[in-house]
Design a protein around this motif. Structure first.
Motif, PDB file in Angstrom:
ATOM      1  N   SER A   5       0.842  -1.179   0.000  1.00 24.61           N
ATOM      2  CA  SER A   5       0.000   0.000   0.000  1.00 24.61           C
ATOM      3  C   SER A   5       0.887   1.242   0.000  1.00 24.61           C
ATOM      4  CB  SER A   5      -0.881  -0.028   1.250  1.00 24.61           C
ATOM      5  OG  SER A   5      -1.428   1.236   1.491  1.00 24.61           O
ATOM      6  N   LEU A   6       0.659   2.128  -0.943  1.00 25.34           N
ATOM      7  CA  LEU A   6       1.476   3.337  -1.039  1.00 25.34           C
ATOM      8  C   LEU A   6       1.440   4.166   0.242  1.00 25.34           C
ATOM      9  CD1 LEU A   6       3.401   5.047  -2.692  1.00 25.34           C
ATOM     10  CD2 LEU A   6       1.410   6.190  -3.691  1.00 25.34           C
ATOM     11  N   PRO A   7       0.265   4.393   0.847  1.00 25.87           N
ATOM     12  CA  PRO A   7       0.278   5.160   2.097  1.00 25.87           C
ATOM     13  C   PRO A   7       1.144   4.527   3.191  1.00 25.87           C
ATOM     14  CG  PRO A   7      -1.947   5.054   1.231  1.00 25.87           C
ATOM     15  CD  PRO A   7      -1.098   4.121   0.392  1.00 25.87           C
ATOM     16  N   ILE A   8       1.145   3.204   3.279  1.00 22.87           N
ATOM     17  CA  ILE A   8       1.966   2.521   4.284  1.00 22.87           C
ATOM     18  C   ILE A   8       3.450   2.701   3.958  1.00 22.87           C
ATOM     19  CG2 ILE A   8       2.628   0.257   5.205  1.00 22.87           C
ATOM     20  CD1 ILE A   8      -0.348  -0.536   4.911  1.00 22.87           C
ATOM     21  N   VAL A   9       3.805   2.572   2.693  1.00 22.57           N
ATOM     22  CA  VAL A   9       5.198   2.749   2.278  1.00 22.57           C
ATOM     23  C   VAL A   9       5.657   4.170   2.590  1.00 22.57           C
ATOM     24  CG1 VAL A   9       6.740   2.859   0.274  1.00 22.57           C
ATOM     25  CG2 VAL A   9       5.186   0.917   0.543  1.00 22.57           C
ATOM     26  N   LEU A  10       4.853   5.168   2.239  1.00 20.62           N
ATOM     27  CA  LEU A  10       5.236   6.560   2.483  1.00 20.62           C
ATOM     28  C   LEU A  10       5.319   6.873   3.974  1.00 20.62           C
ATOM     29  CD1 LEU A  10       3.191   8.384  -0.297  1.00 20.62           C
ATOM     30  CD2 LEU A  10       5.622   7.773  -0.310  1.00 20.62           C
ATOM     31  N   GLU A  11       4.397   6.339   4.756  1.00 15.78           N
ATOM     32  CA  GLU A  11       4.435   6.547   6.201  1.00 15.78           C
ATOM     33  C   GLU A  11       5.684   5.916   6.805  1.00 15.78           C
ATOM     34  OE1 GLU A  11       1.879   5.236  10.138  1.00 15.78           O
ATOM     35  OE2 GLU A  11       0.835   5.430   8.236  1.00 15.78           O
ATOM     36  N   THR A  12       6.024   4.730   6.353  1.00 12.57           N
ATOM     37  CA  THR A  12       7.229   4.059   6.843  1.00 12.57           C
ATOM     38  C   THR A  12       8.472   4.879   6.526  1.00 12.57           C
ATOM     39  OG1 THR A  12       6.178   1.893   6.570  1.00 12.57           O
ATOM     40  CG2 THR A  12       8.586   1.926   6.734  1.00 12.57           C
ATOM     41  N   ILE A  13       8.551   5.388   5.306  1.00 11.42           N
ATOM     42  CA  ILE A  13       9.698   6.204   4.910  1.00 11.42           C
ATOM     43  C   ILE A  13       9.771   7.462   5.768  1.00 11.42           C
ATOM     44  CG2 ILE A  13      10.616   7.664   3.054  1.00 11.42           C
ATOM     45  CD1 ILE A  13       9.652   5.482   1.094  1.00 11.42           C
ATOM     46  N   GLN A  14       8.638   8.053   6.031  1.00  2.70           N
ATOM     47  CA  GLN A  14       8.610   9.285   6.822  1.00  2.70           C
ATOM     48  C   GLN A  14       9.037   9.036   8.267  1.00  2.70           C
ATOM     49  OE1 GLN A  14       4.863  11.271   6.599  1.00  2.70           O
ATOM     50  NE2 GLN A  14       5.484  12.920   7.966  1.00  2.70           N
ATOM     51  N   GLU A  15       8.709   7.874   8.809  1.00  2.00           N
ATOM     52  CA  GLU A  15       8.959   7.612  10.224  1.00  2.00           C
ATOM     53  C   GLU A  15      10.316   6.964  10.521  1.00  2.00           C
ATOM     54  OE1 GLU A  15       5.598   5.358  11.526  1.00  2.00           O
ATOM     55  OE2 GLU A  15       4.249   7.080  11.433  1.00  2.00           O
ATOM     56  N   GLU A  16      10.907   6.290   9.566  1.00  2.00           N
ATOM     57  CA  GLU A  16      12.150   5.558   9.823  1.00  2.00           C
ATOM     58  C   GLU A  16      13.346   6.499   9.951  1.00  2.00           C
ATOM     59  OE1 GLU A  16      12.936   2.360  10.491  1.00  2.00           O
ATOM     60  OE2 GLU A  16      10.799   1.925  10.538  1.00  2.00           O
ATOM     61  N   ARG A  17      14.154   6.265  10.965  1.00  2.00           N
ATOM     62  CA  ARG A  17      15.339   7.097  11.220  1.00  2.00           C
ATOM     63  C   ARG A  17      16.314   7.107  10.057  1.00  2.00           C
ATOM     64  NH1 ARG A  17      18.599   5.574  16.007  1.00  2.00           N
ATOM     65  NH2 ARG A  17      19.749   7.387  15.347  1.00  2.00           N
ATOM     66  N   ILE A  18      16.484   5.987   9.390  1.00  2.00           N
ATOM     67  CA  ILE A  18      17.490   5.937   8.314  1.00  2.00           C
ATOM     68  C   ILE A  18      17.165   6.876   7.168  1.00  2.00           C
ATOM     69  CG2 ILE A  18      18.243   3.587   8.812  1.00  2.00           C
ATOM     70  CD1 ILE A  18      16.693   2.683   6.304  1.00  2.00           C
ATOM     71  N   PHE A  19      15.897   7.287   7.066  1.00  2.00           N
ATOM     72  CA  PHE A  19      15.502   8.164   5.974  1.00  2.00           C
ATOM     73  C   PHE A  19      15.452   9.642   6.364  1.00  2.00           C
ATOM     74  CE2 PHE A  19      13.249   4.117   4.778  1.00  2.00           C
ATOM     75  CZ  PHE A  19      14.148   3.767   3.784  1.00  2.00           C
ATOM     76  N   LYS A  20      15.755   9.969   7.628  1.00  2.00           N
ATOM     77  CA  LYS A  20      15.748  11.373   8.050  1.00  2.00           C
ATOM     78  C   LYS A  20      16.784  12.136   7.234  1.00  2.00           C
ATOM     79  CE  LYS A  20      12.789  11.240  11.449  1.00  2.00           C
ATOM     80  NZ  LYS A  20      11.438  11.536  11.145  1.00  2.00           N
ATOM     81  N   ASN A  21      16.374  13.216   6.630  1.00  2.00           N
ATOM     82  CA  ASN A  21      17.231  14.074   5.801  1.00  2.00           C
ATOM     83  C   ASN A  21      17.825  13.345   4.594  1.00  2.00           C
ATOM     84  OD1 ASN A  21      16.841  16.272   7.554  1.00  2.00           O
ATOM     85  ND2 ASN A  21      18.435  15.504   8.903  1.00  2.00           N
ATOM     86  N   ALA A  22      17.283  12.189   4.262  1.00  2.00           N
ATOM     87  CA  ALA A  22      17.841  11.394   3.167  1.00  2.00           C
ATOM     88  C   ALA A  22      17.477  11.936   1.795  1.00  2.00           C
ATOM     89  CB  ALA A  22      17.366   9.946   3.278  1.00  2.00           C
ATOM     90  N   PHE A  23      16.480  12.802   1.743  1.00  2.00           N
ATOM     91  CA  PHE A  23      16.013  13.275   0.441  1.00  2.00           C
ATOM     92  C   PHE A  23      16.273  14.761   0.243  1.00  2.00           C
ATOM     93  CE2 PHE A  23      13.160   9.796   1.866  1.00  2.00           C
ATOM     94  CZ  PHE A  23      13.768   8.813   1.112  1.00  2.00           C
ATOM     95  N   LEU A  24      17.263  15.270   0.967  1.00  2.00           N
ATOM     96  CA  LEU A  24      17.675  16.648   0.721  1.00  2.00           C
ATOM     97  C   LEU A  24      18.228  16.740  -0.689  1.00  2.00           C
ATOM     98  CD1 LEU A  24      19.457  17.446   4.102  1.00  2.00           C
ATOM     99  CD2 LEU A  24      17.135  18.073   3.406  1.00  2.00           C
ATOM    100  N   ASP A  25      18.246  17.937  -1.220  1.00  2.00           N
ATOM    101  CA  ASP A  25      18.666  18.111  -2.610  1.00  2.00           C
ATOM    102  C   ASP A  25      20.191  18.047  -2.733  1.00  2.00           C
ATOM    103  OD1 ASP A  25      18.424  18.449  -5.301  1.00  2.00           O
ATOM    104  OD2 ASP A  25      18.203  20.618  -5.198  1.00  2.00           O
ATOM    105  N   ASN A  26      20.705  16.868  -2.557  1.00  2.00           N
ATOM    106  CA  ASN A  26      22.120  16.624  -2.781  1.00  2.00           C
ATOM    107  C   ASN A  26      22.257  15.276  -3.474  1.00  2.00           C
ATOM    108  OD1 ASN A  26      21.441  14.951  -0.679  1.00  2.00           O
ATOM    109  ND2 ASN A  26      23.137  15.470   0.627  1.00  2.00           N
TER     110      ASN A  26
END
Length: 126
Positions: A5-26
């Motif tokens: 489920s896309l909402p579950i995938v997006l929520e997981t990405i938002q909440e997981e520590r490994i993804f914090k600041n992972a999508f900055l523009d670099n």
């Protein structure tokens, strides 16, 4: 939990520590991104070849025409898409789902996984 489920995938990405600041523009190399998300660099190459290239609309977004197919660095959208694949595949749960199930997930959700949608998601979720 099957993360198809896309909402579950997006929520997981938002909440997981490994993804914090992972999508900055670099840009990060495949090796650097693999280290961040805890997989092997060759896994990323396999996902690009066997999953992303199997879904033409996703491939067109992942490999934009103004970039070479295998640019040295991954931009923030490419890292996001790889994170979606990791979660949909069950990688955070240390379970492995088939490539076919991830391809199906991408085919069902590709309209919501475009670069424009990603940029909007980043604005909303910081």
């Amino acid at each position: 939990m099957v993360s198809s489920s896309l909402p579950i995938v997006l929520e997981t990405i938002q909440e997981e520590r490994i993804f914090k600041n992972a999508f900055l523009d670099n840009a990060l190399t495949r090796q650097e991104w693999a280290n961040v998300i805890g997989i092997n660099r060759k896994t990323i190459l396999r996902w690009e070849t066997e999953i992303i290239q199997s879904v033409p609309p996703v491939k067109a977004q992942y490999f934009p025409p103004d970039r070479s197919i295998r640019a040295q660095y991954l931009d923030n959208y490419q890292r996001f898409l790889l994170a979606c694949i990791l979660v949909a595949k069950g990688g955070l749960e240390k379970r492995s789902r088939s490539y076919d199930s991830v391809i199906k997930f991408l085919k069902i959700n590709f309209n919501n996984l475009k670069r424009e949608n990603f940029e909007q998601w980043v604005k909303i979720n910081g």
